[in-house]
Design a protein around this motif. Sequence first.
Motif, PDB file in Angstrom:
ATOM      1  N   SER A 125       0.840  -1.203   0.000  1.00 19.09           N
ATOM      2  CA  SER A 125       0.000   0.000   0.000  1.00 19.09           C
ATOM      3  C   SER A 125       0.869   1.245   0.000  1.00 19.09           C
ATOM      4  O   SER A 125       2.055   1.190   0.340  1.00 19.09           O
ATOM      5  N   TYR A 135      -0.473   4.890   4.375  1.00 17.43           N
ATOM      6  CA  TYR A 135      -1.815   4.289   4.290  1.00 17.43           C
ATOM      7  C   TYR A 135      -2.258   3.713   5.641  1.00 17.43           C
ATOM      8  O   TYR A 135      -3.417   3.830   6.012  1.00 17.43           O
ATOM      9  N   GLN A 140       6.061   2.284   2.529  1.00 13.62           N
ATOM     10  CA  GLN A 140       5.951   1.188   1.577  1.00 13.62           C
ATOM     11  C   GLN A 140       7.320   0.744   1.058  1.00 13.62           C
ATOM     12  O   GLN A 140       7.570  -0.441   0.918  1.00 13.62           O
ATOM     13  N   PRO A 156      -5.893   0.168   8.088  1.00 10.55           N
ATOM     14  CA  PRO A 156      -5.573   1.587   7.939  1.00 10.55           C
ATOM     15  C   PRO A 156      -6.248   2.435   9.004  1.00 10.55           C
ATOM     16  O   PRO A 156      -7.290   2.054   9.549  1.00 10.55           O
ATOM     17  N   THR A 176      -9.172  12.710   3.712  1.00 11.67           N
ATOM     18  CA  THR A 176      -8.922  11.301   4.015  1.00 11.67           C
ATOM     19  C   THR A 176     -10.203  10.504   3.889  1.00 11.67           C
ATOM     20  O   THR A 176     -10.218   9.423   3.300  1.00 11.67           O
ATOM     21  N   LYS A 207      -9.378   8.169   0.761  1.00 13.35           N
ATOM     22  CA  LYS A 207      -8.902   6.887   1.274  1.00 13.35           C
ATOM     23  C   LYS A 207     -10.037   5.886   1.480  1.00 13.35           C
ATOM     24  O   LYS A 207      -9.884   4.702   1.187  1.00 13.35           O
TER      25      LYS A 207
END
Length: 138
Positions: free
Chosen positions: A52, A56, A81, A106, A114, A118
């Motif tokens: 991800s 994240y 990541q 997450p 967000t 997200k």
Amino acid sequence: LPIIQMPPNFFMLDCLKTLYDAGCNLTKEAYGATDVVSTATAGATIMSSLSSADEYFDLGQIAFTGGALAGRTFTIKSYLQASGAITLFFNVPAAVSVGDTFIAYPGCDKQKTTCSSKFSNLIHYRGFPWIPAQETTY
């Protein structure tokens, strides 16, 4: 008992809801990423092979499903990541071994962007980002 009158709503910049609760209307299981520890570590860093994007899993949780920490859940401080490093807020109480399994969930910083980008959950966002900052209201 005396009746205390309280306002029915609080007005804050950040979202008032808690991620994955009934008001947020998201299920934790839908966002979990299962992985195994790739490098033995001790302390507050877990090495993974998650793919991800950076940040994240920030403010999320890691739940161990295998190994010495099975059944334990910890709060994630940051995730990168490129290195696969998951940094926790506090040290884990036992060493983490290669092959220990976990699920990473997450987190949410309670910002409108967000919630929208997200989680695609803007309809349930309960913050008021247009309220002026306190010092501008004087």
